[in-house]
Design a protein around this motif. Structure first.
Motif, PDB file in Angstrom:
ATOM      1  N   PHE A  20      -2.955  -4.090   3.932  1.00  0.00           N
ATOM      2  CA  PHE A  20      -2.530  -3.025   3.015  1.00  0.00           C
ATOM      3  C   PHE A  20      -2.255  -3.624   1.627  1.00  0.00           C
ATOM      4  O   PHE A  20      -2.979  -2.975   0.624  1.00  0.00           O
ATOM      5  N   TYR A  21      -1.716  -4.702   1.526  1.00  0.00           N
ATOM      6  CA  TYR A  21      -1.519  -5.134   0.204  1.00  0.00           C
ATOM      7  C   TYR A  21      -2.938  -5.599  -0.571  1.00  0.00           C
ATOM      8  O   TYR A  21      -3.174  -5.350  -1.753  1.00  0.00           O
ATOM      9  N   LEU A  22      -3.835  -6.138   0.197  1.00  0.00           N
ATOM     10  CA  LEU A  22      -5.198  -6.367  -0.434  1.00  0.00           C
ATOM     11  C   LEU A  22      -5.902  -5.193  -0.651  1.00  0.00           C
ATOM     12  O   LEU A  22      -6.477  -5.160  -1.906  1.00  0.00           O
ATOM     13  N   MET A  23      -5.823  -4.206   0.217  1.00  0.00           N
ATOM     14  CA  MET A  23      -6.442  -2.990  -0.224  1.00  0.00           C
ATOM     15  C   MET A  23      -6.002  -2.120  -1.170  1.00  0.00           C
ATOM     16  O   MET A  23      -6.573  -1.380  -2.129  1.00  0.00           O
ATOM     17  N   ALA A  24      -4.547  -2.289  -1.330  1.00  0.00           N
ATOM     18  CA  ALA A  24      -3.963  -1.452  -2.568  1.00  0.00           C
ATOM     19  C   ALA A  24      -4.156  -2.178  -3.719  1.00  0.00           C
ATOM     20  O   ALA A  24      -3.834  -1.621  -5.035  1.00  0.00           O
ATOM     21  N   ARG A  25      -5.033  -3.311  -3.775  1.00  0.00           N
ATOM     22  CA  ARG A  25      -5.659  -3.862  -5.025  1.00  0.00           C
ATOM     23  C   ARG A  25      -7.082  -3.630  -5.129  1.00  0.00           C
ATOM     24  O   ARG A  25      -7.918  -4.241  -5.902  1.00  0.00           O
ATOM     25  N   GLY A  26      -7.467  -2.530  -4.462  1.00  0.00           N
ATOM     26  CA  GLY A  26      -8.722  -1.945  -4.585  1.00  0.00           C
ATOM     27  C   GLY A  26      -9.862  -2.907  -3.615  1.00  0.00           C
ATOM     28  O   GLY A  26     -11.056  -2.658  -3.799  1.00  0.00           O
ATOM     29  N   ILE A  27      -9.379  -3.712  -2.939  1.00  0.00           N
ATOM     30  CA  ILE A  27     -10.325  -4.866  -2.152  1.00  0.00           C
ATOM     31  C   ILE A  27     -10.890  -3.849  -0.832  1.00  0.00           C
ATOM     32  O   ILE A  27      -9.764  -3.503  -0.221  1.00  0.00           O
ATOM     33  N   PRO A  28     -12.144  -3.630  -0.402  1.00  0.00           N
ATOM     34  CA  PRO A  28     -12.394  -2.770   0.600  1.00  0.00           C
ATOM     35  C   PRO A  28     -12.000  -3.534   1.896  1.00  0.00           C
ATOM     36  O   PRO A  28     -11.824  -4.814   1.946  1.00  0.00           O
ATOM     37  N   GLU A  29     -11.851  -2.810   2.958  1.00  0.00           N
ATOM     38  CA  GLU A  29     -11.254  -3.169   4.175  1.00  0.00           C
ATOM     39  C   GLU A  29     -12.108  -4.495   4.474  1.00  0.00           C
ATOM     40  O   GLU A  29     -11.344  -5.368   5.010  1.00  0.00           O
ATOM     41  N   VAL A  46     -13.999  -6.711   3.399  1.00  0.00           N
ATOM     42  CA  VAL A  46     -13.781  -7.559   2.395  1.00  0.00           C
ATOM     43  C   VAL A  46     -12.448  -8.352   2.305  1.00  0.00           C
ATOM     44  O   VAL A  46     -12.235  -9.627   2.510  1.00  0.00           O
ATOM     45  N   LEU A  90     -11.222 -11.990   3.658  1.00  0.00           N
ATOM     46  CA  LEU A  90     -10.520 -12.975   2.950  1.00  0.00           C
ATOM     47  C   LEU A  90      -9.376 -13.612   3.735  1.00  0.00           C
ATOM     48  O   LEU A  90      -9.020 -14.570   3.705  1.00  0.00           O
TER      49      LEU A  90
END
Lengths: 428, 265
Positions: free
Chosen positions: A378-387, A389, A393
């Motif tokens: 959630f944290y990474l996706m909330a920064r625009g990073i697609p699931e 990716v 990561l």
């Protein structure tokens, strides 16, 4: 000769024993019988008795009491019920435990700095057996059947520039035996890479002798083809103030079973043992390690990390750490972490810590097997990073911790790329 | 000029005791250049609103709409919302082991902009933004939020706000747990981002303290999942003096929470 033994402390062991005999909250109160037996690391009296007793009797349930022998006949045929084989699909061993290992061994090609000595020797070479005794039937089978061995010697006080690269290329599916001896003489410093590639069905014994004050890193890479079967016993014997780093990376192969060990024979030594594995559908990747704190004031640190994806991807990690009565001042920690990326995969993780003295600096173990942490995602996706990716990561980050320990840039890059390929497969 | 419009939003979560409604019809419109403060006692649903806008899977929208310039935000995945221009500065930023800040910031920036930032200017921008927020340069080598103190985590959230340049920033209790110095640094960061003129801000806070540094244009008071009062900055001053007590009487379930909060404040 008695075979009566007392159950020793087995913390975290998957033991069916309902109690820990002789163990109080203060620590273990050893029976005099066992106390007298727990001594030398490589061939303790108790060990010898079992090994030369022709395999009769009940092995000690302590890790120290495991049967060790150079003779195949001393080991009973495997049934799969044995503690150390219970996770291994024997049918997929393709005869490593039953057949005469007469197939062509993987070819050995060594690239080494000038001051490192590389030899091919016969069975009667005096260095054979200097660091290891087989601890299981498959290892003993290789010991009986190997025809020649590769001996790599880093002479005393030599600081090897660049790594010693040992390329082992499989020669097909005939069940084979392999033997390699690595000797790091006093105060030498070196890195040895065992690079397993191609297709092979092979049982391998790697003997590693780290003499007083020597620093040795051994990196064993298993990037086999999909059909390879590989059992590898990698036993290290450590001298005074020796520093040993061992890294196992298993990515390829149908069945890979690596059994590394580090045995302390004199005080002041340090062992670091790291592992990385990534199992895809149908792969069986197993690692069972043993750290034998037989003497005082040694340190060990173990960290293995694995990722699993696909149906019937199976990983096994068993970490045995034994702190003998003599090993006062021991400092040890072992941990295993697994990340299960898809349904249908299975990770077994068993840390065993046996402690026979309370006079230690520290002893710990940890094991965690989990799925993806949704909050990370959630944290990474909330920064625009697609699931996808974001997932990569996180997995990359998870495994990177081990890759970063290698400190050989070319290999770090190669493994980073290999992990990327594994991750790309996840998306398909 | 952009508009973030929330209309009659109802949100529930699944608990062990069953479904629980937390937001009970919230409507709010924020435009570029505006700063809206949402204030309210603990448990009034402020953070739920923030997480729902960002798309956290725990929260189920049962009725109502959220639109960004007319586009249906609720139909977007979490990452699509971020790429559309929504940014949530989290109350409790999570640690992501093994992922370095450098790698994370560049990956996120690339995702949001649709192209990789130019390396030279990007590195310079990151350095400058970090210096302004008084974040040590070595943070870029560390893993995302790993081992950061509470204050460091909040600064890093605002660092992202400044670097990603969203259309709307939702700050979820960014001020809580900060000492005065850190609060000033963080507020300056928000004000810088705001001063560029392309951002609207939704500032969620329990305390009025941060409003001394970030001036709201509108103040909305949340009690029990609803907006019970709205006004200008003067409403914040009044809350500072009176606390949430006076909303307690008519607010049912929030009564106790509000009284507690007031007692703490």
């Amino acid at each position: 000769m008695t075979d009566i033994t007392t159950e020793k402390a087995r913390i975290g062991a998957p033991s069916a024993q309902p109690f820990i005999n002789g163990f109080t909250e203060e620590g273990e109160s050893l029976s005099p019988l066992n106390a007298a037996e727990s001594k030398s690391p490589l061939a303790g009296e108790a060990v010898k008795r079992h090994s030369h007793g022709g395999g009769v009797g009940v092995p000690d349930s302590s890790r120290a009491g495991r049967l060790t022998s150079y003779k195949l006949a001393d080991f009973k045929p495997l049934t799969g019920m044995e503690e150390d084989w219970r996770f291994t699909p024997l049918k997929r061993l393709r005869g490593l435990h039953t057949e005469v290992l007469g197939g062509a061994a993987p070819s050995v090609s060594v690239t080494a700095p000038d001051n490192v000595i590389v030899e091919t020797v016969g069975r009667d070479d005096r260095r054979i057996g200097s660091a290891a005794i087989p601890e299981d039937r498959v290892s003993a089978n290789a010991w009986e059947n190997f025809t020649e061995a590769t001996v790599i010697t880093v002479p005393a006080e030599v600081q090897a520039e660049g790594e010693v690269s040992v390329l082992l290329t499989g020669q097909g599916t005939g069940a084979a035996a392999q033997h390699v001896v690595i000797v790091a003489e006093k105060f030498s410093k070196s890195v040895v890479v065992l690079d397993h590639q191609g297709t092979a069905v092979v049982s391998e014994n790697i003997e590693i002798l780290v003499e007083d004050g020597a620093q040795l890193t051994v990196i064993s890479l298993q990037e086999w083809n999909d059909d390879a079967v590989h059992a590898s016993s990698q036993q290290a014997k450590l001298g005074r103030d020796a520093k040993f780093k061992h890294i196992v990376v298993s990515l390829g192969g149908d069945l890979v079973r690596v059994t590394p060990s580090a045995r302390f024979t004199a005080p002041g030594a340090e062992a670091e043992m790291f592992g990385l594995y990534f199992a895809d559908a149908g792969q069986h990747l197993e690692q069972r390690l043993f750290v034998d704190h037989a003497v005082a004031n040694c340190k060990s640190n173990v960290l293995y990390k694995g990722a699993l994806q696909g149906r019937n991807a199976h990983t096994v990690w068993v970490g045995d750490v034994l702190i003998r009565k003599e090993a006062e001042g021991t400092d040890t920690y072992e941990a295993n972490r697994n990340l299960v990326l898809t349904d249908g995969a299975r990770a077994d993780s068993v840390p065993n810590l046996e402690i026979e003295t309370g006079l230690i600096a520290g002893a710990g173990h940890a094991s965690a097997t989990g799925r993806f942490d949704d909050e990370h995602l959630f944290y990474l996706m909330a920064r625009g990073i697609p699931e996808e990716v974001a997932r990569r990561l996180v997995v990359r980050g998870f495994l990177n911790e081990i890759i970063q320990k290698i400190k050989v840039p070319a290999i770090e890059e190669r493994l980073t790329a290999a992990v990327e390929r594994e991750l790309a497969a996840t998306d398909n | 000029m952009s508009t973030l419009e929330i209309k009659d939003l109802h949100v529930s979560i699944d608990t062990e005791q069953g479904t629980k409604e937390i937001l009970k019809g919230v409507s709010l419109t924020i435009r570029t250049g505006e700063t809206h403060a949402i204030m309210g006692p603990n448990g009034s649903g402020k953070s739920t609103l923030a997480s729902t806008i960002a798309g956290h899977p725990r929260y189920n929208v049962t009725a109502g709409t959220i639109t960004l310039d007319g586009d249906d935000v609720l139909a977007m995945s979490v990452d699509e919302r971020a790429r559309a221009g929504l940014f949530l500065a989290m109350q409790y930023p999570v640690e992501v082991p093994g992922v370095s800040m450098t790698n994370f910031l560049r990956t996120a920036k690339t995702a949001i902009d649709g192209e990789a930032p130019k390396l030279r200017t990007w590195t310079k921008d990151v350095k400058a933004a970090m210096a302004q927020l008084r974040i040590d340069a070595d943070f870029t080598q560390r893993n995302v939020n790993e081992g950061f103190s509470g204050g460091e985590k909040k600064r890093v959230e605002i660092l992202q706000l400044e670097l990603f340049k969203p259309k709307f920033a939702v700050l979820d209790e960014t001020d809580s747990g900060l000492d005065v110095d850190a609060l000033k640094v963080v507020s300056e960061g928000v004000n810088r981002a705001h001063a560029e003129g392309n951002m609207g801000t939704l500032l969620i806070t329990h305390y009025t303290r941060i409003l001394r540094y970030i001036k709201p244009d509108f103040v909305h008071v949340f009690v029990d999942g609803q907006v019970v009062e709205e006004g200008g900055p003067e409403l914040a001053d009044r809350l500072e003096e009176e606390g949430y007590d006076r909303y307690a009487t008519g607010a049912g379930a929030a009564t106790i929470a509000a009284a507690d909060a007031a007692a703490q404040a």
